[in-house]
Scaffold this motif. Structure first.
Motif, PDB file in Angstrom:
ATOM      1  N   ILE A   1       0.838  -1.197   0.000  1.00  0.00           N
ATOM      2  CA  ILE A   1       0.000   0.000   0.000  1.00  0.00           C
ATOM      3  C   ILE A   1       0.876   1.251   0.000  1.00  0.00           C
ATOM      4  CG2 ILE A   1      -1.745   1.302   1.301  1.00  0.00           C
ATOM      5  CD1 ILE A   1      -2.598  -1.412   2.539  1.00  0.00           C
ATOM      6  N   GLY A   2       0.653   2.153  -0.943  1.00  0.00           N
ATOM      7  CA  GLY A   2       1.339   3.450  -0.985  1.00  0.00           C
ATOM      8  C   GLY A   2       2.807   3.393  -1.349  1.00  0.00           C
ATOM      9  N   VAL A   3       3.329   2.199  -1.635  1.00  0.00           N
ATOM     10  CA  VAL A   3       4.762   2.055  -1.911  1.00  0.00           C
ATOM     11  C   VAL A   3       5.141   2.749  -3.218  1.00  0.00           C
ATOM     12  CG1 VAL A   3       6.593   0.405  -2.462  1.00  0.00           C
ATOM     13  CG2 VAL A   3       5.031  -0.050  -0.567  1.00  0.00           C
ATOM     14  N   ASP A   4       4.348   2.531  -4.263  1.00  0.00           N
ATOM     15  CA  ASP A   4       4.665   3.141  -5.560  1.00  0.00           C
ATOM     16  C   ASP A   4       4.651   4.662  -5.477  1.00  0.00           C
ATOM     17  OD1 ASP A   4       4.982   0.693  -6.738  1.00  0.00           O
ATOM     18  OD2 ASP A   4       2.923   0.576  -7.500  1.00  0.00           O
ATOM     19  N   GLU A   5       3.727   5.199  -4.710  1.00  0.00           N
ATOM     20  CA  GLU A   5       3.606   6.661  -4.602  1.00  0.00           C
ATOM     21  C   GLU A   5       4.857   7.281  -3.970  1.00  0.00           C
ATOM     22  OE1 GLU A   5       0.902  10.121  -2.389  1.00  0.00           O
ATOM     23  OE2 GLU A   5       0.488   7.987  -2.035  1.00  0.00           O
ATOM     24  N   ILE A   6       5.296   6.708  -2.860  1.00  0.00           N
ATOM     25  CA  ILE A   6       6.445   7.309  -2.173  1.00  0.00           C
ATOM     26  C   ILE A   6       7.732   7.109  -2.970  1.00  0.00           C
ATOM     27  CG2 ILE A   6       7.045   5.309  -0.722  1.00  0.00           C
ATOM     28  CD1 ILE A   6       7.554   7.340   1.553  1.00  0.00           C
ATOM     29  N   LEU A   7       7.852   5.954  -3.650  1.00  0.00           N
ATOM     30  CA  LEU A   7       9.040   5.740  -4.485  1.00  0.00           C
ATOM     31  C   LEU A   7       9.062   6.722  -5.648  1.00  0.00           C
ATOM     32  CD1 LEU A   7       9.348   1.838  -4.654  1.00  0.00           C
ATOM     33  CD2 LEU A   7      10.646   3.427  -3.216  1.00  0.00           C
TER      34      LEU A   7
END
Length: 347
Positions: free
Chosen positions: A315-321
């Motif tokens: 969850i939310g990993v792609d966004e922060i990367l």
């Protein structure tokens, strides 16, 4: 391969060879004259930074490095052979300090960068060098110069684009596992991570890659030497940005953030000025209402944007990367001169 980020080694450069006393002895040469050669130069001790190493484990047991002595001078004006030097290969990012660890001698931050830490002694002069109109048969020579010898410390500070920081069990190793091929140990007890791990991350939609360093958990007082963190805080100095993970299941997430933040401020060395990404991790364990409450708690003490992520659930990993890549690669582009050469990176 076991990780080791500091090692003490003894280095000694080679002594110079002695000069020679010799005279020509040839048929029909009544006054042959001196022909003693000079001594050879001692070998140097050189340290070079290479790109295929990320630990100083090679210097855990092999701690003494001595270069060869120069050969002695010989008759017929023959100069002694120069001694072979010794080259120590270290990872990029290695610092060389004196025995007291108070003075930084060299900092190897680029691949192929090398320094001579101990210079070999010069060879002595043979008797030919002392020949003059008033002294045509000198029997004088000089001994070779002694090499240098001393202990030095090698200290590695990993060079990574981003450093993962947080309290023990904040989920740093799990996050690194999820976004890269690194395989750090993960378990449900504090201080599972005992040494830094590096992982190469390629965010979705990006051609470029960047490196994340998973650093052992910090605790309150880490900047003063408590726990494991003081030793590894130095690795954060090399990173361009900090990814601060906070366990969203903790009772007081604001205190968790302030604890780590105060340690970074107390340690100084420029860490306090680095760009910081703040993320509430393990949100898959909370309800929407609990996530909102935790986020509000954190926003009361932190001015940065708060990301909500879960390394396990993705969850939310792609966004922060993506946000990190945008900042890192934007900085890289701004560090290119008009002629295409790279400017030194500044945080």
């Amino acid at each position: 391969m076991k990780f080791l980020d500091q090692a003490k080694v003894f280095v000694k450069s080679g002594d110079g060879g002695d000069g020679s006393v010799s005279f020509r002895r040839e048929k029909y040469e009544e006054f042959g004259g001196p022909n003693g050669g000079n001594g050879g130069r001692g070998g140097d001790v050189t340290i070079i930074a290479v790109n295929n190493l990320n630990t100083l484990i090679d210097y855990r047991y092999a701690q003494h490095f001595k270069a060869e002595r120069g050969g002695h001078g010989m008759g017929k004006d023959r100069t002694g052979a120069s001694g072979n030097g010794v080259t120590l290969k270290v990872p990029v990012g290695t610092q060389i300090l004196d025995e007291t660890r108070n003075s930084l001698l060299f900092d190897l931050t680029e691949e192929g960068q090398q320094v001579v830490v101990a210079t070999g002694g010069y060879g002595g002069k043979g008797n030919t060098a002392f020949k003059s109109s008033t002294n045509q048969a000198p029997r004088r020579f000089t001994k070779g110069e002694e090499g240098e010898e001393f202990w030095i410390w090698l200290r590695l500070k990993l060079i990574a684009d981003s450093g993962l920081v947080g309290l023990p069990n904040a989920g740093k190793s799990t996050f690194l596992k999820a976004v890269s091929r690194a395989k750090p140990k993960t378990a449900d007890y504090p201080f599972t991570t005992l040494h830094p791990h590096l992982g190469v991350v390629k965010p979705k939609g990006w051609v470029q890659e960047f490196v994340i360093a998973d650093l052992p958990g910090l605790i309150e007082g880490a900047s003063e030497g408590l726990g494991l963190g003081h030793r590894f805080l130095g690795h954060v100095e090399r990173t361009k940005v900090i990814l601060h993970l906070i366990d969203s299941t903790a009772e007081d997430v604001a205190h968790s953030y302030q604890t780590i933040r105060s340690e970074l401020l107390n340690y100084k060395h420029g860490i306090e000025n680095k760009v910081e990404f703040v993320a509430l991790n393990k949100v898959d364990c909370l309800s929407e209402e609990e996530i909102r409450e935790k986020k509000e708690q954190l926003e009361s003490v932190c001015d940065n944007k708060i990301f909500t992520i879960s390394g396990v659930a993705g969850i939310g990993v792609d966004e922060i990367l993506n946000e990190m890549a945008t900042l890192l690669f934007k900085k890289s582009e701004s560090n290119i001169n008009e002629d295409g050469t790279k400017k030194p990176w500044t945080p």
